[in-house]
Design an enzyme around this catalytic site. Structure first.
Site, short mmCIF file in Angstrom:
data_model
loop_
_atom_site.label_atom_id
_atom_site.label_comp_id
_atom_site.label_asym_id
_atom_site.label_seq_id
_atom_site.Cartn_x
_atom_site.Cartn_y
_atom_site.Cartn_z
N ASP A 46 -8.67 11.86 -6.39
CA ASP A 46 -7.23 12.58 -6.58
C ASP A 46 -6.33 11.72 -7.74
OD1 ASP A 46 -5.09 13.93 -4.65
OD2 ASP A 46 -4.25 11.92 -5.70
N TYR A 51 0.18 9.48 -13.01
CA TYR A 51 -0.45 8.19 -12.86
C TYR A 51 -1.21 7.68 -14.25
CZ TYR A 51 -1.13 10.20 -7.94
OH TYR A 51 -0.74 10.55 -6.83
N LYS A 76 -2.21 16.95 -10.74
CA LYS A 76 -0.72 17.51 -10.41
C LYS A 76 0.03 17.55 -11.39
CE LYS A 76 -1.62 14.42 -6.19
NZ LYS A 76 -2.45 13.29 -6.86
N HIS A 109 3.42 18.32 -7.63
CA HIS A 109 3.45 17.13 -7.30
C HIS A 109 4.78 16.93 -6.53
CE1 HIS A 109 2.06 12.69 -8.49
NE2 HIS A 109 2.37 12.81 -7.32
N LYS A 231 -6.50 4.36 -1.42
CA LYS A 231 -6.79 3.93 -2.74
C LYS A 231 -6.76 2.24 -2.62
CE LYS A 231 -4.22 1.55 -5.95
NZ LYS A 231 -2.93 0.50 -5.92
N ARG A 237 -13.11 -3.20 -0.80
CA ARG A 237 -12.42 -2.29 0.04
C ARG A 237 -12.57 -0.77 -0.30
NH1 ARG A 237 -6.52 -5.71 -0.62
NH2 ARG A 237 -7.00 -7.29 0.60
N ASN A 241 -13.26 1.42 3.17
CA ASN A 241 -12.58 2.63 3.31
C ASN A 241 -13.52 3.74 3.63
OD1 ASN A 241 -10.14 0.86 3.50
ND2 ASN A 241 -9.87 1.63 1.19
#
Length: 274
Positions: A46, A51, A76, A109, A231, A237, A241
């Site tokens: 995503d 970003y 987005k 967005h 994220k 991590r 996740n």
């Protein structure tokens, strides 16, 4: 490799229920982070124009060696590009940065209601879907009254509504509204930017199941039926996740997490942006 559930969308496509978000990952670090995620087993990335790392996401997908159709990619349109023609231009720019012929999901967005352009923006997304360059289309940060207006003035029900959603802000009304209309609810900031993880209740549940507090919250999201996009730029991590399919929260656990609701947001209220 984990067997990530695929959630059906209302347009016949499917979306992996657990994905990898790249918000605030600098472009210079994004290729490595996305490659780590794809090697771990994620198949849903995503990103967004805002970003400023779409190019790196596309590069990572190419470097991974995976077939393009095996990786579900979302991007987005930022609210300052809302409007019909400007959205089409923004989409073309995103597609060029990604280096793709099409994206799997394209989202508005933010509705930015003060600008009063999100209906025309949605019509641009309908056009992109008809062209096949956006395979699915949806929205982000839409309250139910924004969705009501789309329903009254346009032809297509969004496939996805991506909203801030975590134990402090479980978005019960939005989730119920989305479910009744066949819209998939997707969670951004699913860990409340990490702040909720210090809660002693979550630490207790993590100890009970032999997992981390983050894994408890991601598992909670999945059991609610949400699509979730945690994220991290830390390889350990990123992998952790994804390791949330070996345990299940019981009814008492879910009831306990319900008590954390406070209404606190880590981002803006969608009615107050733009």
């Amino acid at each position: 490799m984990p067997n990530i559930p695929q959630v059906p969308l209302n347009d016949g496509h499917r979306i992996p229920q657990l994905g990898f978000g790249v918000y605030k990952i600098p472009e210079a670090e994004t290729v490595d982070a996305v490659l780590t995620a794809l090697e771990a087993g994620y198949r849903h990335i995503d990103t967004a124009a805002f970003y400023e790392n779409e190019h790196a996401v596309g590069e990572a997908v190419r470097r991974s060696g995976l077939p393009r159709d095996d990786v579900f990619v979302t991007t987005k349109v930022w609210w300052t590009d809302n409007g019909y023609d400007s959205t089409l231009r923004a989409f073309d720019a995103s597609l060029e940065r990604l280096g793709f012929d099409a994206v799997d999901l394209f989202l508005i967005h933010w509705p930015a209601p003060q600008r009063d352009e999100y209906v025309e923006t949605w019509r641009a997304l309908e056009h992109l879907k008809a062209e096949g360059r956006a395979r699915s289309i949806g929205v982000a940060n839409f309250h139910t009254h924004h969705l009501d207006r789309l329903a009254a003035e346009t032809e297509t029900v969004p496939a996805v509504n991506q909203v801030e959603l975590h134990p402090w802000l479980p978005q019960r009304e939005v989730r119920a509204y989305d479910e009744a209309r066949g819209i998939v609810t997707e969670s951004w900031s699913p860990l409340a930017r990490g702040r909720v993880l210090d809660d002693p209740l979550l630490a207790g549940l993590a100890a009970k199941h032999g997992v981390t507090p983050a894994q408890v919250v991601i598992r909670w999201q999945l059991q609610l039926g949400n699509v979730v996009i945690p994220k991290s730029s830390t390889p350990e991590r990123i992998r952790s996740n994804l390791d949330v399919f070996g345990f299940t929260l019981d009814a008492d656990d879910l009831t306990a997490i319900d008590t954390l609701e406070s209404g606190e947001r880590t981002g803006k209220d969608p009615d107050h942006l733009g």
